[in-house]
Structures are given as C-alpha cells and as structure tokens.
Design an enzyme around this catalytic site. Sequence first.
Site, PDB file in Angstrom:
ATOM      1  N   SER A 135       0.866  -1.049   0.057  1.00 16.31           N
ATOM      2  CA  SER A 135       0.050   0.203  -0.064  1.00 16.31           C
ATOM      3  C   SER A 135       0.928   1.230  -0.175  1.00 16.31           C
ATOM      4  O   SER A 135       2.007   1.262   0.285  1.00 16.31           O
ATOM      5  CB  SER A 135      -0.895  -0.054   1.246  1.00 16.31           C
ATOM      6  OG  SER A 135      -1.592   1.108   1.627  1.00 16.31           O
ATOM      7  N   TYR A 144      -1.777  -0.537  10.581  1.00  9.22           N
ATOM      8  CA  TYR A 144      -2.057  -0.978   9.157  1.00  9.22           C
ATOM      9  C   TYR A 144      -0.871  -0.594   8.238  1.00  9.22           C
ATOM     10  O   TYR A 144      -0.383  -1.226   7.530  1.00  9.22           O
ATOM     11  CB  TYR A 144      -3.300  -0.211   8.408  1.00  9.22           C
ATOM     12  CG  TYR A 144      -3.756  -0.445   6.980  1.00  9.22           C
ATOM     13  CD1 TYR A 144      -4.147  -1.678   6.531  1.00  9.22           C
ATOM     14  CD2 TYR A 144      -3.133   0.381   6.171  1.00  9.22           C
ATOM     15  CE1 TYR A 144      -4.290  -1.896   5.180  1.00  9.22           C
ATOM     16  CE2 TYR A 144      -3.538   0.279   4.797  1.00  9.22           C
ATOM     17  CZ  TYR A 144      -3.952  -1.031   4.373  1.00  9.22           C
ATOM     18  OH  TYR A 144      -4.418  -1.246   2.790  1.00  9.22           O
TER      19      TYR A 144
END
Length: 262
Positions: A153, A167
């Site tokens: 990501s 995350y």
Amino acid sequence: MSRVTSKTILITGASSGLGAEMARQFAAAGHDLALCARRIERLEELRDEILAASSSAGSARPRIEIRALDVNDADQVFEVFRAFRDDFAADGRTIDRIVINAGLGKGAPLGTGGHAANRETAMTNFVGALTQAEAAMEIFRAQDAGHLVMISSMSAMRGLPKSMTTYAATKAGVAHLAEGLRNELLGKPIKVTVLYPGYIASEMNERVAQSTPLMVSTEKGVRAMVEAIEKEKASAHVPALPWAPLSVVMKHAPLPVFKKLM
C-alpha cells in the site's frame, strides 16, 4: 487489454474489492484462476460472473478453481495452496503466479482501547501474508519457477498516525518480505513484485472515498495493478499518477509538512 500467454494465477482475498477485480481482468486476458477467500459464496458468484462474461464475449472459458481460505489459519493456507497446485498438476499445469492480496483495514490509535482491532489487522496483514509467502515459495522453489506478487500500500511509504498506524506498519512489513525475497532470488527464474496501490475504490475504503479527490474506480486502479503485474515489475506505485511522485514526497517531506498532507 491485449491477450498474453496463458498463466495459472492464484489470488487470495479474491471474494471482493481489488482481488475480485484482478480475477475479472486476468480472466479477460486469457488466464486461468485459483481463487480463495473466507466467503465461498462470494467466490461462487464471481466464478459464475466471469464464466458468463467469457461466454457472452465468445472467448475461451477460463478454468476457475475456488476454495475457502482464512489466511489466519496457517495449516489451511498450506493445505489450500497445495490443493490448487495438485488441481492443475493433474492436467500437467503449474501455478505460475500467486498474488498475496488478502488483508484488513481495521485500526485504532494505540493506547485507546483498540488493541483487538490492531492485533487482528497485524495478524492478518503481516503474519497471514508471511504464511502465504511461505506456502507460495514452497511451490515455486519445487518447480524452480513462478511469480510472487505482494500487495502492499502507499501507506507503507511512511508511518501514519491514529487508526492507520498499525495498518501502515503491516504494509511496510509485507513490502520488506517481498524485497528480501527479490534480493535472494535476483537472477533466478522466480520473480517477485511488490505493488503499492494508492486510493482505489473497494469495500475496505468506502469511508475514505467520501473525503479524497484522489480515489479512482476499482476497474481503473486494478487495470494499473494488472499491467504492472503482467510486466513483472519489481515494484510499482499504482496508478502511477499521482502516486509515483507522491511516494517521494511521502518519504522525504519534513514531518510538519507530511502531517498536513495526511
């Protein structure tokens, strides 16, 4: 998308979002699929949708195998990956590419009572990805060929605050797993790709979609992902604009500037 040499592609977390759209686009390009996720009924619907689309287009029907998989169950990860391998080996085929895509986006600021959510995200996104990489590499090392794809990501570029802290850390971790393998396997038949998607619409980020003009549709964002995967790029920020230049800003901007961007 132009058709390419057919491959057998295993995708985890394929029941929705980026995983499901990758399945659609890879099938449209002529690849066969091994799809797994926790929600088997969603996989059945996706399989039927893809097969119907190929029939409507008058193209060859892809082979699609599906299995339920919880990536937090390590024994099941190895069992499912090996079963897919055996499915295709019966026809003299191999698993050519494995896309480690399954993940969670839960989180809370550290120390605010959200440990359960943070731990679940850490276990799924990092430990689960490690298990998947182990199972994938077992297959690829045995056949001395393959293409491992790790979905990271843009949040991996730098530590992020509040609910994104855990995350972002997991996505940095999986990127390093992929990079470590690429270092080890340089010059060998097993290829490794790590992708850093920016804001691509999916079930995971529905709330973010309401607040950023940088969000692109699932189809457009995944098209950029699939193109990078097909080219077997070592790494790619996708879509390239604006995320390739923004990656430099995210890594190197002074913290006060970076906090304003976030």
